[in-house]
Enzyme design. Structure first.
Site, short mmCIF file in Angstrom:
data_model
loop_
_atom_site.label_atom_id
_atom_site.label_comp_id
_atom_site.label_asym_id
_atom_site.label_seq_id
_atom_site.Cartn_x
_atom_site.Cartn_y
_atom_site.Cartn_z
N ASP A 254 -4.10 28.00 51.19
CA ASP A 254 -4.01 29.32 50.55
C ASP A 254 -4.60 30.36 51.51
O ASP A 254 -5.66 30.14 52.09
CB ASP A 254 -4.76 29.31 49.22
CG ASP A 254 -4.40 30.50 48.36
OD1 ASP A 254 -3.79 30.30 47.29
OD2 ASP A 254 -4.73 31.65 48.75
N ILE A 255 -3.92 31.49 51.65
CA ILE A 255 -4.36 32.52 52.60
C ILE A 255 -5.65 33.19 52.12
O ILE A 255 -6.40 33.75 52.93
CB ILE A 255 -3.22 33.57 52.79
CG1 ILE A 255 -3.33 34.26 54.13
CG2 ILE A 255 -3.16 34.56 51.65
CD1 ILE A 255 -2.08 35.05 54.52
N ASN B 196 -0.36 27.97 37.70
CA ASN B 196 -0.35 29.24 36.99
C ASN B 196 1.10 29.57 36.63
O ASN B 196 1.99 29.43 37.47
CB ASN B 196 -0.93 30.35 37.88
CG ASN B 196 -2.41 30.17 38.15
OD1 ASN B 196 -3.13 29.62 37.31
ND2 ASN B 196 -2.87 30.61 39.30
N GLY C 250 -1.37 34.03 35.16
CA GLY C 250 -1.89 34.54 36.43
C GLY C 250 -1.00 34.25 37.62
O GLY C 250 -1.46 34.30 38.77
N GLN C 251 0.29 33.98 37.37
CA GLN C 251 1.19 33.67 38.49
C GLN C 251 1.56 34.95 39.23
O GLN C 251 1.98 35.94 38.62
CB GLN C 251 2.46 32.97 37.98
CG GLN C 251 3.37 32.50 39.10
CD GLN C 251 4.53 31.63 38.63
OE1 GLN C 251 4.70 31.39 37.42
NE2 GLN C 251 5.32 31.15 39.57
N HIS D 283 4.25 26.48 42.31
CA HIS D 283 3.28 25.87 43.23
C HIS D 283 2.12 25.29 42.44
O HIS D 283 1.70 25.84 41.43
CB HIS D 283 2.77 26.88 44.26
CG HIS D 283 2.30 28.18 43.68
ND1 HIS D 283 3.17 29.18 43.28
CD2 HIS D 283 1.06 28.63 43.40
CE1 HIS D 283 2.48 30.19 42.79
NE2 HIS D 283 1.19 29.88 42.84
N LEU D 284 1.64 24.18 42.97
CA LEU D 284 0.48 23.50 42.39
C LEU D 284 -0.73 23.84 43.25
O LEU D 284 -0.71 23.60 44.47
CB LEU D 284 0.75 21.98 42.40
CG LEU D 284 -0.33 21.07 41.85
CD1 LEU D 284 -0.64 21.38 40.39
CD2 LEU D 284 0.10 19.60 42.00
N HIS D 285 -1.76 24.44 42.63
CA HIS D 285 -3.01 24.70 43.35
C HIS D 285 -3.85 23.43 43.35
O HIS D 285 -4.07 22.84 42.28
CB HIS D 285 -3.84 25.78 42.65
CG HIS D 285 -3.25 27.16 42.66
ND1 HIS D 285 -3.67 28.14 43.53
CD2 HIS D 285 -2.29 27.73 41.89
CE1 HIS D 285 -3.00 29.26 43.29
NE2 HIS D 285 -2.15 29.04 42.29
P1 5GP Z 1 -0.47 32.35 41.95
O1 5GP Z 1 -1.35 33.49 41.53
O2 5GP Z 1 0.97 32.76 42.04
O3 5GP Z 1 -0.68 31.10 41.14
O4 5GP Z 1 -0.96 31.94 43.39
C1 5GP Z 1 -0.44 32.49 44.55
C2 5GP Z 1 -1.38 32.12 45.69
O5 5GP Z 1 -0.71 32.36 46.91
C3 5GP Z 1 -2.68 32.94 45.71
O6 5GP Z 1 -3.80 32.07 45.61
C4 5GP Z 1 -2.61 33.67 47.06
O7 5GP Z 1 -3.87 33.75 47.70
C5 5GP Z 1 -1.63 32.84 47.86
N1 5GP Z 1 -0.84 33.57 48.84
C6 5GP Z 1 -0.28 34.81 48.68
N2 5GP Z 1 0.41 35.15 49.77
C7 5GP Z 1 0.28 34.13 50.65
C8 5GP Z 1 0.76 33.91 51.98
O8 5GP Z 1 1.46 34.73 52.57
N3 5GP Z 1 0.42 32.74 52.57
C9 5GP Z 1 -0.37 31.80 51.95
N4 5GP Z 1 -0.65 30.69 52.62
N5 5GP Z 1 -0.83 31.97 50.69
C10 5GP Z 1 -0.52 33.11 50.06
#
Ligand code: 5GP
Length: 117
Positions: free
Chosen positions: A33-34, A90, A96-97, A103-105
């Site tokens: 995750d970035i 999420n 919170g998506q 995607h699976l965290h």
């Molecule tokens: P969500 O909130 O959709 O469940 O999670 C999205 C995740 O993607 C967040 O934790 C966010 O930090 C990560 N993310 C957003 N943009 C990028 C990116 O460009 N590269 C990577 N590796 N992660 C990202």
């Protein structure tokens, strides 16, 4: 939900933009995750164009299983399998998506709070 072929994760899967990839198979890609929320924070995605958990179909069951098996392997590789970790999908606004490629965290390396915010 409509899948956006030009989304960030679609581009990462096509290797059009960089990511720190930690696992790859025919059906699954996993990368850091970035903006990590834990010492280990990996995103595990199917290569299939699926926007949210709601958009999974019964014939995706094997690939959904591969996501969890990949998480288990990465947790082991990162040395957090014995202390523990958290897996989260999420889903949509209340979940919170933010990125609409499912995607699976995988989060670990610290004690996770419960309930989450
Ligand atoms: P969500 O909130 O959709 O469940 O999670 C999205 C995740 O993607 C967040 O934790 C966010 O930090 C990560 N993310 C957003 N943009 C990028 C990116 O460009 N590269 C990577 N590796 N992660 C990202």
């Amino acid at each position: 939900m409509q899948y956006d072929d030009n989304g960030i994760f679609a581009k990462i899967i096509r290797k059009e933009i960089p990511a720190n990839i930690v696992f790859e198979s025919d059906n699954v890609l996993a990368f850091e995750d970035i903006n990590p929320k834990a010492p280990v924070h990996i995103l595990i995605v199917p290569k299939l164009p699926v926007a949210t958990v709601n958009d999974f179909e019964p014939d995706h069951a094997a690939i959904i299983g591969e996501l969890v098996l990949a998480a288990r392997q990465i947790a082991k590789d990162k040395g957090i399998d014995e202390k523990g970790y958290r897996l989260v999908f999420n889903t949509l606004d209340d979940g919170g998506q933010e990125i609409y490629h499912v995607h699976l965290h995988l989060m670990g390396g610290r004690r996770m709070a419960w309930p989450p915010g």
